[in-house]
Design a protein around this motif. Structure first.
Motif, PDB file in Angstrom:
ATOM      1  N   PHE A  81       0.828  -1.196   0.000  1.00  0.00           N
ATOM      2  CA  PHE A  81       0.000   0.000   0.000  1.00  0.00           C
ATOM      3  C   PHE A  81       0.870   1.255   0.000  1.00  0.00           C
ATOM      4  N   GLN A  82       1.923   1.258   0.789  1.00  0.00           N
ATOM      5  CA  GLN A  82       2.834   2.396   0.794  1.00  0.00           C
ATOM      6  C   GLN A  82       3.452   2.593  -0.588  1.00  0.00           C
ATOM      7  N   GLN A  83       3.837   1.499  -1.221  1.00  0.00           N
ATOM      8  CA  GLN A  83       4.492   1.599  -2.520  1.00  0.00           C
ATOM      9  C   GLN A  83       3.553   2.095  -3.600  1.00  0.00           C
ATOM     10  N   VAL A  84       2.305   1.621  -3.581  1.00  0.00           N
ATOM     11  CA  VAL A  84       1.389   2.078  -4.626  1.00  0.00           C
ATOM     12  C   VAL A  84       1.016   3.537  -4.397  1.00  0.00           C
ATOM     13  N   ASN A  85       0.927   3.980  -3.151  1.00  0.00           N
ATOM     14  CA  ASN A  85       0.674   5.402  -2.895  1.00  0.00           C
ATOM     15  C   ASN A  85       1.809   6.262  -3.439  1.00  0.00           C
ATOM     16  N   LEU A  86       3.052   5.807  -3.253  1.00  0.00           N
ATOM     17  CA  LEU A  86       4.187   6.546  -3.784  1.00  0.00           C
ATOM     18  C   LEU A  86       4.187   6.524  -5.314  1.00  0.00           C
ATOM     19  N   ARG A  87       3.757   5.427  -5.896  1.00  0.00           N
ATOM     20  CA  ARG A  87       3.656   5.363  -7.363  1.00  0.00           C
ATOM     21  C   ARG A  87       2.645   6.390  -7.869  1.00  0.00           C
ATOM     22  N   LEU A  88       1.533   6.511  -7.170  1.00  0.00           N
ATOM     23  CA  LEU A  88       0.526   7.496  -7.558  1.00  0.00           C
ATOM     24  C   LEU A  88       1.081   8.913  -7.422  1.00  0.00           C
ATOM     25  N   ARG A  89       1.789   9.174  -6.325  1.00  0.00           N
ATOM     26  CA  ARG A  89       2.326  10.517  -6.095  1.00  0.00           C
ATOM     27  C   ARG A  89       3.338  10.899  -7.161  1.00  0.00           C
ATOM     28  N   HIS A  90       4.150   9.952  -7.593  1.00  0.00           N
ATOM     29  CA  HIS A  90       5.242  10.253  -8.521  1.00  0.00           C
ATOM     30  C   HIS A  90       4.947   9.780  -9.947  1.00  0.00           C
ATOM     31  N   ALA A  91       3.704   9.486 -10.246  1.00  0.00           N
ATOM     32  CA  ALA A  91       3.339   9.060 -11.598  1.00  0.00           C
ATOM     33  C   ALA A  91       3.649  10.167 -12.599  1.00  0.00           C
ATOM     34  N   THR A  92       3.911   9.783 -13.823  1.00  0.00           N
ATOM     35  CA  THR A  92       4.245  10.756 -14.862  1.00  0.00           C
ATOM     36  C   THR A  92       2.997  11.381 -15.488  1.00  0.00           C
ATOM     37  N   VAL A  93       1.826  10.967 -15.031  1.00  0.00           N
ATOM     38  CA  VAL A  93       0.564  11.575 -15.469  1.00  0.00           C
ATOM     39  C   VAL A  93      -0.144  12.123 -14.235  1.00  0.00           C
ATOM     40  N   PRO A  94      -0.983  13.151 -14.396  1.00  0.00           N
ATOM     41  CA  PRO A  94      -1.704  13.699 -13.241  1.00  0.00           C
ATOM     42  C   PRO A  94      -2.663  12.662 -12.651  1.00  0.00           C
ATOM     43  N   VAL A  95      -2.764  12.653 -11.327  1.00  0.00           N
ATOM     44  CA  VAL A  95      -3.676  11.760 -10.614  1.00  0.00           C
ATOM     45  C   VAL A  95      -4.606  12.620  -9.763  1.00  0.00           C
ATOM     46  N   VAL A  96      -5.916  12.422  -9.916  1.00  0.00           N
ATOM     47  CA  VAL A  96      -6.916  13.174  -9.166  1.00  0.00           C
ATOM     48  C   VAL A  96      -7.799  12.188  -8.410  1.00  0.00           C
ATOM     49  N   ALA A  97      -8.051  12.457  -7.137  1.00  0.00           N
ATOM     50  CA  ALA A  97      -8.986  11.667  -6.339  1.00  0.00           C
ATOM     51  C   ALA A  97     -10.288  12.451  -6.225  1.00  0.00           C
ATOM     52  N   ALA A  98     -11.376  11.878  -6.711  1.00  0.00           N
ATOM     53  CA  ALA A  98     -12.696  12.506  -6.646  1.00  0.00           C
ATOM     54  C   ALA A  98     -13.434  11.907  -5.454  1.00  0.00           C
ATOM     55  N   VAL A  99     -13.547  12.684  -4.379  1.00  0.00           N
ATOM     56  CA  VAL A  99     -14.000  12.165  -3.086  1.00  0.00           C
ATOM     57  C   VAL A  99     -15.405  12.652  -2.771  1.00  0.00           C
ATOM     58  N   ARG A 100     -16.230  11.705  -2.307  1.00  0.00           N
ATOM     59  CA  ARG A 100     -17.522  12.075  -1.726  1.00  0.00           C
ATOM     60  C   ARG A 100     -17.818  11.064  -0.623  1.00  0.00           C
ATOM     61  N   GLY A 101     -18.569  11.479   0.362  1.00  0.00           N
ATOM     62  CA  GLY A 101     -18.881  10.581   1.466  1.00  0.00           C
ATOM     63  C   GLY A 101     -17.653  10.322   2.316  1.00  0.00           C
ATOM     64  N   LEU A 102     -17.518   9.099   2.781  1.00  0.00           N
ATOM     65  CA  LEU A 102     -16.433   8.743   3.689  1.00  0.00           C
ATOM     66  C   LEU A 102     -15.110   8.583   2.951  1.00  0.00           C
ATOM     67  N   ALA A 103     -14.070   9.161   3.519  1.00  0.00           N
ATOM     68  CA  ALA A 103     -12.690   8.890   3.112  1.00  0.00           C
ATOM     69  C   ALA A 103     -11.922   8.728   4.416  1.00  0.00           C
ATOM     70  N   LEU A 104     -11.862   7.501   4.899  1.00  0.00           N
ATOM     71  CA  LEU A 104     -11.343   7.236   6.235  1.00  0.00           C
ATOM     72  C   LEU A 104     -10.080   6.383   6.163  1.00  0.00           C
ATOM     73  N   GLY A 105      -9.180   6.596   7.116  1.00  0.00           N
ATOM     74  CA  GLY A 105      -7.999   5.756   7.235  1.00  0.00           C
ATOM     75  C   GLY A 105      -7.240   5.658   5.928  1.00  0.00           C
ATOM     76  N   GLY A 106      -7.045   4.420   5.473  1.00  0.00           N
ATOM     77  CA  GLY A 106      -6.315   4.203   4.232  1.00  0.00           C
ATOM     78  C   GLY A 106      -6.975   4.842   3.031  1.00  0.00           C
ATOM     79  N   GLY A 107      -8.299   4.990   3.058  1.00  0.00           N
ATOM     80  CA  GLY A 107      -8.980   5.659   1.956  1.00  0.00           C
ATOM     81  C   GLY A 107      -8.553   7.111   1.839  1.00  0.00           C
ATOM     82  N   LEU A 108      -8.402   7.784   2.982  1.00  0.00           N
ATOM     83  CA  LEU A 108      -7.925   9.168   2.956  1.00  0.00           C
ATOM     84  C   LEU A 108      -6.454   9.216   2.555  1.00  0.00           C
ATOM     85  N   GLU A 109      -5.660   8.271   3.043  1.00  0.00           N
ATOM     86  CA  GLU A 109      -4.246   8.246   2.659  1.00  0.00           C
ATOM     87  C   GLU A 109      -4.088   8.078   1.154  1.00  0.00           C
ATOM     88  N   LEU A 110      -4.926   7.228   0.562  1.00  0.00           N
ATOM     89  CA  LEU A 110      -4.907   7.066  -0.885  1.00  0.00           C
ATOM     90  C   LEU A 110      -5.176   8.394  -1.572  1.00  0.00           C
TER      91      LEU A 110
END
Length: 352
Positions: free
Chosen positions: A228-257
């Motif tokens: 999970f840590q590694q995939v989060n870092l992959r998302l952060r450093h991806a060569t394309v923009p990454v957007v999280a579209a959030v509604r409702g609950l974003a708790l724990g690991g969901g918020l970290e993602l």
């Protein structure tokens, strides 16, 4: 099966089931008789009952799901037999149509079908809720993986949607996110993480983790945290923009993602928090590090400790924001992240 359930109510001799059938029968009867007076079409009535009273389906949807003709015949028989509340015949258009909602539109009080409104404001609502019979808009599937669906809607942005209950994060979701990054960097212009149904994510799958603990499979827990840590870092450093579209609950690991995306676009009614302390755990997906990094940026010219203490205290208390605005005050959203008032415009805003 709604048809079988309603049929069982109508044919039962038990008084409590007869009562339930009578409620449905009179509801259908009333809506059909007064449709022309109270709404432009059946769509407005069904959406009003969904939005105003929390119904999963409106009265015309229930009627259609149970079989339009069969239910109409049962209602008409009860009216003729004097069992209905009102001795008023069903409108003649009920016999002429086969459904309340079709891909062409929703039935009106004259029996015609009225298409969905085509106002400019609705252009921003890319995937509004669909009523039974209207047809489903599911886009084009790129890959249907065990944990996620990768798909596109109308452009070269790759959409990622979890397939787990409450959209929790497990091995399958992590594998799907890795696949999304690989595909997007080769073939797409960006990634949007968005859930068509349910909350953004209620966090990690703690039920599975508990089973691993009971079976002394601690290596699987360590592997899940590491991946999970590694995939989060992959998302952060991806060569394309990454957007999280959030509604409702974003708790724990969901918020970290979400916090590892380049941007978050959140519906106003989003409830965010690193709540792991409530079950005796610490956030392990990089959320604490992200908070600390943001605090360092905000206080580069001064003392970081007071704000760091405040942020980590809210994590220790398992505090959850009451809105997206409060989430920004708590440090979970940055000033660059967007907040939208209408949840059906969330996907549009995430693509903007």
């Amino acid at each position: 099966d709604p048809a079988e359930k309603l049929k069982a109510l109508a044919e039962s001799d038990r008084p409590e089931l007869q009562f339930l059938w009578a409620i449905h029968r009179d509801l259908f009867h009333y809506c059909a008789v007064h449709l022309a007076e109270i709404a432009d079409s059946a769509r407005e009535i069904d959406l009003a009952m969904r939005w105003g009273y929390g119904w999963q389906q409106g009265p015309f949807e229930l009627w259609q799901a149970a079989g339009w003709k069969a239910v109409a015949d049962r209602v008409r028989d009860d009216i003729d037999a004097g069992r209905a509340t009102a001795k008023v015949a069903l409108p003649e258009w009920v016999t002429r149509v086969d459904a309340a909602h079709t891909p062409a539109g929703s039935v009106t009080g004259s029996g015609d079908y009225l298409p969905r409104p085509d106002l400019a404001v609705f252009k921003r609502q890319w995937l509004p809720p669909r009523l039974i019979g209207e047809g489903d808009q599911r886009g084009t599937t790129v890959a249907d993986l065990p944990g996620v669906r990768l798909w596109t809607l109308r452009d070269d942005v790759l959409l990622v949607s979890h397939k787990t209950k409450m959209n929790v994060i497990d091995d399958g979701v992590i594998e799907g996110l890795n696949e999304a990054v690989e595909r997007a960097e080769r073939e797409f212009a960006g990634i949007v993480i968005w859930q068509p149904e349910g909350p953004f994510s209620a966090g990690a799958n703690l039920k599975a983790a508990l089973e691993w603990i009971h079976n002394d499979q601690y290596d699987r827990i360590e592997g899940l945290v590491r991946d999970f840590q590694q995939v989060n870092l992959r998302l952060r450093h991806a060569t394309v923009p990454v957007v999280a579209a959030v509604r409702g609950l974003a708790l724990g690991g969901g918020l970290e993602l979400a916090m590892h995306a380049d941007r978050i676009v959140a519906h106003l009614e989003s409830y965010m928090g690193l709540v792991e302390a409530g079950v005796g755990l610490l956030p392990a997906g990089g959320g604490l590090g992200t908070l600390a990094f943001r605090i360092q940026q905000q206080t580069a010219a001064g003392d970081s400790y007071p704000l760091l203490e405040k942020r980590f205290k809210q994590v220790a208390m398992g505090q959850v924001s009451g809105s997206a605005l409060e989430a920004r005050q708590m440090g979970y959203l940055t000033e660059a992240d967007g907040i939208v008032m209408h949840e059906h415009e969330l996907l549009f805003a995430a693509h903007a």
